[in-house]
Scaffold this active site. Structure first.
Site, PDB file in Angstrom:
ATOM      1  N   LYS A   3       9.177  -0.986  14.394  1.00 19.40           N
ATOM      2  CA  LYS A   3       9.654  -0.522  13.140  1.00 19.40           C
ATOM      3  C   LYS A   3      10.817   0.461  13.183  1.00 19.40           C
ATOM      4  CE  LYS A   3       5.480  -0.904  10.255  1.00 19.40           C
ATOM      5  NZ  LYS A   3       4.712  -0.332   9.164  1.00 19.40           N
ATOM      6  N   LYS A  10       0.716  -1.207   0.226  1.00 18.82           N
ATOM      7  CA  LYS A  10       0.035  -0.063  -0.097  1.00 18.82           C
ATOM      8  C   LYS A  10       1.027   1.122  -0.120  1.00 18.82           C
ATOM      9  CE  LYS A  10      -3.485   2.170   2.793  1.00 18.82           C
ATOM     10  NZ  LYS A  10      -4.557   2.205   3.654  1.00 18.82           N
ATOM     11  N   GLU A  40      10.606  -4.723   4.632  1.00 20.17           N
ATOM     12  CA  GLU A  40      10.346  -6.273   4.111  1.00 20.17           C
ATOM     13  C   GLU A  40      10.127  -6.311   2.692  1.00 20.17           C
ATOM     14  OE1 GLU A  40       9.043  -4.743   6.584  1.00 20.17           O
ATOM     15  OE2 GLU A  40       8.778  -6.336   8.655  1.00 20.17           O
ATOM     16  N   GLY A  72      -5.035  -1.842   4.920  1.00 14.28           N
ATOM     17  CA  GLY A  72      -4.108  -2.866   4.463  1.00 14.28           C
ATOM     18  C   GLY A  72      -4.864  -4.253   4.644  1.00 14.28           C
ATOM     19  N   ARG A  73      -5.274  -4.295   5.768  1.00 11.06           N
ATOM     20  CA  ARG A  73      -5.923  -5.835   6.255  1.00 11.06           C
ATOM     21  C   ARG A  73      -7.334  -6.023   5.491  1.00 11.06           C
ATOM     22  NH1 ARG A  73      -4.922  -2.346  10.223  1.00 11.06           N
ATOM     23  NH2 ARG A  73      -6.603  -1.850  11.720  1.00 11.06           N
ATOM     24  N   GLU A  78      -4.985  -6.661  14.778  1.00  9.70           N
ATOM     25  CA  GLU A  78      -4.401  -5.371  14.264  1.00  9.70           C
ATOM     26  C   GLU A  78      -5.560  -4.618  14.469  1.00  9.70           C
ATOM     27  OE1 GLU A  78      -2.768  -4.108  10.206  1.00  9.70           O
ATOM     28  OE2 GLU A  78      -0.906  -4.867  11.595  1.00  9.70           O
ATOM     29  N   HIS A 105      -4.534 -33.107  17.287  1.00  7.44           N
ATOM     30  CA  HIS A 105      -3.345 -34.110  17.715  1.00  7.44           C
ATOM     31  C   HIS A 105      -2.361 -33.095  18.216  1.00  7.44           C
ATOM     32  CE1 HIS A 105      -5.146 -37.738  15.919  1.00  7.44           C
ATOM     33  NE2 HIS A 105      -5.656 -36.887  15.205  1.00  7.44           N
TER      34      HIS A 105
HETATM   35  O1  LIG Z   1       0.931  -2.819   2.380  1.00 14.06           O
HETATM   36  P1  LIG Z   1       2.126  -2.035   3.108  1.00 14.06           P
HETATM   37  O2  LIG Z   1       2.117  -0.342   3.102  1.00 14.06           O
HETATM   38  O3  LIG Z   1       3.541  -2.552   2.676  1.00 14.06           O
HETATM   39  O4  LIG Z   1       1.893  -2.324   4.417  1.00 14.06           O
HETATM   40  C1  LIG Z   1       1.923  -3.720   5.015  1.00 14.06           C
HETATM   41  C2  LIG Z   1       1.398  -4.117   6.547  1.00 14.06           C
HETATM   42  O5  LIG Z   1       1.950  -3.222   7.278  1.00 14.06           O
HETATM   43  C3  LIG Z   1       1.028  -2.678   8.231  1.00 14.06           C
HETATM   44  O6  LIG Z   1       1.177  -1.408   8.230  1.00 14.06           O
HETATM   45  C4  LIG Z   1       1.465  -3.010   9.712  1.00 14.06           C
HETATM   46  O7  LIG Z   1       2.941  -3.560   9.894  1.00 14.06           O
HETATM   47  C5  LIG Z   1      -0.148  -3.320   8.116  1.00 14.06           C
HETATM   48  O8  LIG Z   1      -1.263  -2.669   8.313  1.00 14.06           O
HETATM   49  C6  LIG Z   1      -0.040  -3.540   6.700  1.00 14.06           C
HETATM   50  O9  LIG Z   1      -0.924  -4.544   6.181  1.00 14.06           O
END
Ligand SMILES: O=P(O)(O)OC[C@H]1O[C@](O)(CO)[C@@H](O)[C@@H]1O
Length: 541
Positions: free
Chosen positions: A504, A199, A205, A258-259, A344, A375
């Site tokens: 972060k 987003k 990452e 995002g979620r 979240e 199990h």
């Molecule tokens: O889509 P982006 O901006 O890479 O964010 C990834 C995820 O990181 C967050 O902002 C939290 O770490 C989430 O809410 C989001 O889904």
């Protein structure tokens, strides 16, 4: 404390010892404590809720003006008040043409336009009109994203495996190089399309994994590497700076959290995997749940009822976690997906106005598919000292008719677990079992204690005919609106996530120290660990 909360607590105090099983003396209980919407049935009769408790909980929804809050959500009011944003993921799946106005503009125009572009893109990949740099076809797609840009598409793509008609989809999320390494090593860069899904297009990452994938593509394709790239983002300036051609970028607006984003461009891997027709059915399932959530009376409204059961368990009974137990291997990533959606969204300690919440908010959500979990951790569910409300999901039918006997076993196991949790096994029954196993006297009594089950442990079951794209859409939207219902009752903001920021920031500050800079100012544990980890690195090199 509002009177309704007090009344609920008093009612619980009076009824806590009533066995759930005894509530079935009322023969209408299953009908009264279950509800249906299209293909879904929600059974919450195996909980301690009775009609007094349910009436009070429905009154609670009135006291927090849930109906008005639902209207505000769908209308696009800026209900995400800490980020000053509307929350309109429901627009991504809206089926009606009724305009949804934001700042005087109909957001549906952009949504439909982007969906059409995504569909064309998917069709062109399927038909081979869009080719890889060497003119061959794309056989594999890697989605690089994390959190909402990974969990939703990964969960849904896996869930709809029987409907796949497109390229194989792979998902890379973790910054641990093992994830991207292990994925790339089995793929051919000449046949692979890479989607960078973020987003913000700043998430460390995703950008790190994206750059690694780009290097991998460049080694095989040279200057043509970017022809194998696609981006999904709200930050179009950043995708251009990354070198991705604008016609390969699918944008969306910041009113999609995002979620909550798998319904739009973040769902591109799902669309590539299952094609337009199935993807549209997926959206239709969610839209049907939206209509139901907006219009059904609270007493038969599935997301509201699930939310109320959650409030009852968490706030009134004091159960601090819930287990999601899909008896559906295709839903194996549902618990992980719901962890983000739920925790979240509702893992908050202050109300919208910044004041501390007066009672517990979001519970810990966890789970695994059945029967695997049986199990592993079900021992604790049945005989542990903590009570964990269980949430079962089960289809009437699987996708492999030739393996129908597997599915019959699956259903029997699912029903057996909720029955065992509720009915338990009394000490007298356990004594008989101990005798049958050859124990006598004191030893029989000792063994009976181990063989008895307290029972009276609550569960809900979501049942559906088959896990189709439409049903999956319904299920996900059901959980989204359940989270909304609970968040609205607690009075918190379910749409921000400030709690992920601090870690972060600290990671960025720690990186130079991991690389050897002095760890001045760090606490003793952090500098001790930094020291230890650099010693270990030194030993290996
Ligand atoms: O889509 P982006 O901006 O890479 O964010 C990834 C995820 O990181 C967050 O902002 C939290 O770490 C989430 O809410 C989001 O889904």
């Amino acid at each position: 404390m509002s009177t309704i909360w007090q009344l609920l607590e008093e009612h619980r105090a009076k009824t806590a010892e009533v066995p759930i099983l005894s509530l079935f003396q009322d023969e209408g209980r299953f009908d009264d404590f279950s509800a249906e919407q299209d293909e879904l049935l929600l059974d919450f009769s195996k909980t301690s809720l009775d009609s007094t408790a349910l009436d009070l909980l429905v009154q609670l929804t009135e006291s927090v003006q849930l109906e008005e809050k639902i209207d505000a959500l769908f209308r696009g009011d800026p209900i995400n008040t800490t980020e000053g944003r509307a929350v309109l993921h429901t627009a991504l799946r809206a089926q009606a043409d009724t305009p949804i106005l934001l700042d005087g503009k109909d957001v549906l125009l952009g949504v439909r336009d982007t969906l059409a572009r995504m569909e064309q893109f998917a069709q062109d990949i399927h038909s081979g009109r869009i080719t890889a740099a060497d003119g061959g076809s794309f056989t594999d797609v890697i989605n690089i994203g994390i959190g909402g840009s990974d969990l939703g598409p990964a969960m849904a793509t896996l869930a709809l495996a029987p409907y796949h008609t497109g390229p194989r989809c792979h998902f890379v999320s973790n910054v641990d190089g093992a994830h991207v390494h292990d994925t790339l090593q089995n793929l051919d860069p000449r046949r692979t399309l890479v989607i960078i899904a973020s987003k913000t297009f700043t998430t460390i990452e995703t950008m790190t994994n994206g750059n690694t994938a780009l290097v991998w593509l460049r080694e095989a394709l040279g200057d043509k590497a970017t022809e194998h790239l696609t981006a999904v983002s709200t930050a179009l300036d950043k995708t251009t700076a990354f070198g991705i051609a604008p016609d390969r970028v699918f944008g969306f607006e910041n009113w999609v959290g995002g979620r909550y984003s798998l319904w739009g461009p973040i769902g591109l891997p799902i669309l590539l995997a299952i094609g337009s027709d199935s993807f549209r059915q997926f959206l239709q399932g969610a839209a049907a749940m939206d209509d139901h959530f907006r219009t059904a009376p609270m007493r038969v409204n599935l997301p509201v009822l699930m939310g109320l059961v959650g409030i009852w368990h968490n706030n009134i009974c004091g159960y601090g976690s819930r287990a999601v137990l899909p008896y559906d291997q295709h839903l194996q990533r549902l618990p992980a997906y719901l962890q983000q959606l739920d925790m979240e969204s509702n893992g908050k300690q202050v109300a919208q106005d910044g004041t501390p919440l007066p009672r517990a908010s979001g519970p810990v959500v966890w789970g695994e598919p059945g029967t695997n979990g049986q199990h592993a951790f079900y021992q604790l569910l049945h005989q542990g000292t903590a009570v964990v409300p269980a949430e079962f999901l089960i289809a009437a039918e699987g996708h492999s008719p030739e393996l129908a006997h597997h599915h019959q076993l699956l259903k029997a196991n699912c029903l057996a677990q909720s029955e065992a949790l509720m009915c338990g096994r009394s000490n007298a029954e356990a004594t008989v079992v101990a005798s049958e196993r050859g124990f006598e006297g004191d030893e029989r009594e000792r063994m009976a204690a181990h063989l008895s089950f307290p029972g009276n442990r609550p569960s809900t079951t979501i049942a559906y005919p088959k896990l189709t794209p439409f049903v999956l859409g319904q299920i996900i939207a059901l959980y989204e609106h359940r989270v909304f219902t609970e968040g609205a009752i607690w009075g918190l903001n379910s749409f921000d996530q400030w709690g992920v920021e601090l870690g972060k920031e600290l990671a960025v500050a720690l990186l130079p120290m991991v690389d050897g800079a002095p760890s001045d100012g760090k606490d003793g544990s952090t500098s001790g660990l930094l020291d230890k980890l650099s010693q270990n690195t030194a030993k290996q090199t």
